[in-house]
Scaffold this motif. Structure first.
Motif: not given
Length: 150
Positions: A37-38, A86-87, A93-94, A121-123
């Protein structure tokens, strides 16, 4: 599940990121989903501050809430989902959603905070596009109604 091995397997296998940080905010657990994820490996994350994934503009607010939770031993995000930016390691960006659990010492002080995190993020992008489209349609409808009434 009865053994630590089973718990370790669950933490490695689960699709959501699991991040545990101590009372000061240093990362003590970073599962493979958190890596994906990060973008930070476990070695890069362990022992580091949560600032690793918190956008700079959000840090003060985050740490104010974090300290309040550690001091009070209370969080509403055990049952309610918290959605925040978040990053990623590469800087993009997330939009994440997570719940937290508090781990306590024998003296009932907060020893660590567990976050179970999902990348939304996509949602978030889809929702923003839908809201924009709704505003456009409402404006168009209002303009049509105004033209018809004049």
């Amino acid at each position: 599940m009865s053994s630590a091995t089973d718990l370790d397997q669950l933490i490695r296998a689960i699709g959501d990121a699991i991040v545990i940080s101590d009372a000061r905010g240093a990362i003590t657990l970073w599962n493979p989903a958190a890596e994906r994820m990060f973008g930070f490996s476990q070695d890069e994350a362990l022992g580091k501050s949560l600032d690793l994934i918190i956008p700079e503009r959000q840090r003060q607010r985050h740490w104010d809430g974090y300290q309040k939770t550690v001091t009070s031993g209370i969080t509403r995000y055990g049952n309610e989902v918290l959605r925040v930016p978040a990053v990623h390691k590469d800087g993009h960006a997330l939009s994440i959603a997570f719940t937290v659990a508090l781990l306590h010492t024998q003296a009932n002080e907060v020893a660590a905070i567990v976050a179970v995190i999902r990348d939304e993020s996509s949602r978030f992008v889809e929702d923003r596009a839908l809201r924009k489209r709704l505003v456009e349609l409402e404006a168009k409808l209002a303009a049509t109604q105004a033209a018809e009434s004049s």
